[in-house]
Design a protein around this motif. Structure first.
Motif, PDB file in Angstrom:
ATOM      1  N   ASP A 175       0.820  -1.210   0.000  1.00 18.32           N
ATOM      2  CA  ASP A 175       0.000   0.000   0.000  1.00 18.32           C
ATOM      3  C   ASP A 175       0.853   1.259   0.000  1.00 18.32           C
ATOM      4  OD1 ASP A 175      -2.327  -1.429  -0.069  1.00 18.32           O
ATOM      5  OD2 ASP A 175      -2.890  -1.054   2.020  1.00 18.32           O
ATOM      6  N   ALA A 176       2.079   1.185   0.505  1.00 16.69           N
ATOM      7  CA  ALA A 176       2.966   2.346   0.490  1.00 16.69           C
ATOM      8  C   ALA A 176       3.384   2.726  -0.922  1.00 16.69           C
ATOM      9  CB  ALA A 176       4.209   2.075   1.338  1.00 16.69           C
ATOM     10  N   ASP A 177       3.113   1.846  -1.887  1.00 18.20           N
ATOM     11  CA  ASP A 177       3.535   2.078  -3.272  1.00 18.20           C
ATOM     12  C   ASP A 177       2.427   2.641  -4.148  1.00 18.20           C
ATOM     13  OD1 ASP A 177       6.275   1.054  -3.027  1.00 18.20           O
ATOM     14  OD2 ASP A 177       5.273  -0.847  -2.605  1.00 18.20           O
ATOM     15  N   VAL A 178       1.336   3.094  -3.530  1.00 16.05           N
ATOM     16  CA  VAL A 178       0.280   3.813  -4.243  1.00 16.05           C
ATOM     17  C   VAL A 178      -0.057   5.070  -3.457  1.00 16.05           C
ATOM     18  CG1 VAL A 178      -0.673   1.750  -5.324  1.00 16.05           C
ATOM     19  CG2 VAL A 178      -1.576   2.509  -3.122  1.00 16.05           C
ATOM     20  N   TRP A 179      -0.507   6.086  -4.166  1.00 16.56           N
ATOM     21  CA  TRP A 179      -0.712   7.371  -3.495  1.00 16.56           C
ATOM     22  C   TRP A 179      -1.883   7.367  -2.529  1.00 16.56           C
ATOM     23  CZ3 TRP A 179      -5.160  10.353  -4.338  1.00 16.56           C
ATOM     24  CH2 TRP A 179      -5.925  10.029  -5.457  1.00 16.56           C
ATOM     25  N   ASP A 180      -2.894   6.525  -2.793  1.00 15.39           N
ATOM     26  CA  ASP A 180      -4.019   6.416  -1.872  1.00 15.39           C
ATOM     27  C   ASP A 180      -4.636   5.036  -2.041  1.00 15.39           C
ATOM     28  OD1 ASP A 180      -6.261   6.568  -0.317  1.00 15.39           O
ATOM     29  OD2 ASP A 180      -7.007   8.446  -1.161  1.00 15.39           O
ATOM     30  N   PRO A 181      -4.393   4.114  -1.117  1.00 21.46           N
ATOM     31  CA  PRO A 181      -4.912   2.752  -1.272  1.00 21.46           C
ATOM     32  C   PRO A 181      -6.419   2.698  -1.444  1.00 21.46           C
ATOM     33  CG  PRO A 181      -3.291   2.826   0.489  1.00 21.46           C
ATOM     34  CD  PRO A 181      -3.544   4.253   0.083  1.00 21.46           C
TER      35      PRO A 181
END
Length: 282
Positions: free
Chosen positions: A155-161
Motif C-alpha cells: 500500500d505504500a507504493d500507491v498514493w491512496d490505497p
C-alpha cells in the motif's frame, strides 16, 4: 554498471526523449517496455542510433501492442525471446526478453495488466507471473529482472490505497505472485535502499496527477543477493517524466559498485507540489 528500466509507452513516440536520455544518463544496460513495434521496425528506427552510442540490442515485439527490448553496451549474450512455457492470451505475447550482460542474467519484462480481477486477463497475468518465476529460478544467483510489473508491492507504493480498492495492481493474489519472485532471493533494490520514502514510477496522464505526485510504484528492478549487495545508488529519474510528450512512466536507475551521480534518490528531482494521503509520514 548502470542498469535502467523504462516503460516508454511507444518507442517511436518517445524517440525525441529516449536518445537524449541515453546521452545524459549513459546507462550500460537498459530494459525497455511497451515499445509497440515489431522487430524490423525497431531495427530500422534505432539500430544506427544505438550502434553509434556503442549499444547492442535485442527486441521482442509484435507491432501495435506490447514489445520489450534489452539495450546493452556490457555484452548481450544468450538472448532468449519470451519465457519457457509461457501462457498466451490466447497466443504468447511479446512480454519478456533475456540476455547475459557482463555476467548478469538480465530480463526485461512487461507483465500483463490484468484489467479487472474478474476479467480472464487477470488469471492470465497470474499464470504469466508463475512462468516468470520458473524462468528466474534457474538463474536466481545472477538474475536481474527489470520492468513494468503492473503490481504495486504494498500500500505504500500507491498514493491512496482507498482509490484502488477492487482494482488490479494491488490485489493479494498479484502481490503474492510478486512475492514468489522475492522468495527466490531477489531484492526490490529501490525499496531496499529507500524503505520509508514515498517513491513512485508511474503517474496517470489525467487530472494533473504527475504534478501532484499522485502515482504508483509499479516499475521495479529485482536483483539477486550478490547483485543487490553491489548497489551503490537506486533512484527514479523523475526528470524524464517532465516536459513535452513524456511517457507516463519514469525510468528506474540502479548503479552497481559506483554511483556516478552520488546518492541522489529516491526521486530526482523531488516533486514540487505533492499531495499527501492521510496518515502518510512524508
Amino acid at each position: 554498471m548502470r542498469i535502467a528500466t523504462w516503460n516508454v509507452n511507444s518507442v517511436r513516440s518517445r524517440m525525441p526523449r529516449l536518445l537524449p536520455w541515453l546521452d545524459q544518463r549513459k546507462p550500460d544496460v537498459v530494459c525497455l517496455q511497451e515499445t509497440k513495434l515489431d522487430n524490423d521496425s525497431f531495427t530500422e528506427l534505432l539500430a544506427d542510433e544505438l550502434a553509434g552510442r556503442g549499444y547492442e540490442f535485442a527486441h521482442h515485439g509484435e507491432g501495435r501492442w506490447n514489445g520489450v527490448a534489452l539495450v546493452s553496451r556490457a555484452g548481450l549474450d544468450d538472448v532468449v525471446l519470451g519465457l519457457p512455457g509461457e501462457p498466451g492470451f490466447p497466443d504468447p505475447e511479446a512480454r519478456a526478453v533475456s540476455a547475459t550482460c557482463d555476467g548478469l542474467r538480465v530480463t526485461s519484462v512487461y507483465v500483463p495488466n490484468g484489467r479487472t480481477p474478474d476479467d480472464p486477463h487477470y488469471q492470465y497475468k497470474l499464470t504469466w507471473l508463475g512462468a516468470l518465476r520458473e524462468a528466474a529460478a534457474g538463474d536466481a544467483e545472477r538474475a536481474v529482472i527489470c520492468g513494468d510489473m503492473n503490481i504495486a508491492p504494498t500500500d505504500a507504493d500507491v498514493w491512496d490505497p482507498a482509490v484502488f480498492v477492487d482494482s488490479t495492481h494491488v490485489t493479494p493474489p498479484e502481490r503474492a505472485a510478486l512475492a514468489e519472485l522475492t522468495k527466490l532471493g531477489l531484492h526490490d533494490v529501490v525499496r531496499d535502499r529507500w524503505p520509508d520514502e514515498r517513491v513512485f514510477s508511474y503517474w496517470d496522464y489525467r487530472a494533473g496527477r504527475f504534478h501532484q505526485d499522485l502515482g504508483m510504484r509499479i516499475d521495479l528492478i529485482l536483483a539477486a543477493e550478490p547483485v543487490a549487495g553491489r548497489v551503490a545508488a537506486a533512484w527514479i529519474d523523475r526528470q524524464a517524466r517532465k516536459g513535452t510528450a513524456p511517457s507516463d512512466h519514469a525510468p528506474v536507475i540502479v548503479d552497481l559498485d559506483e554511483a556516478p551521480d552520488g546518492n541522489i534518490g529516491p526521486m530526482v528531482p523531488p516533486p514540487s507540489n505533492p499531495k499527501r494521503r492521510p496518515g502518510h509520514p512524508t
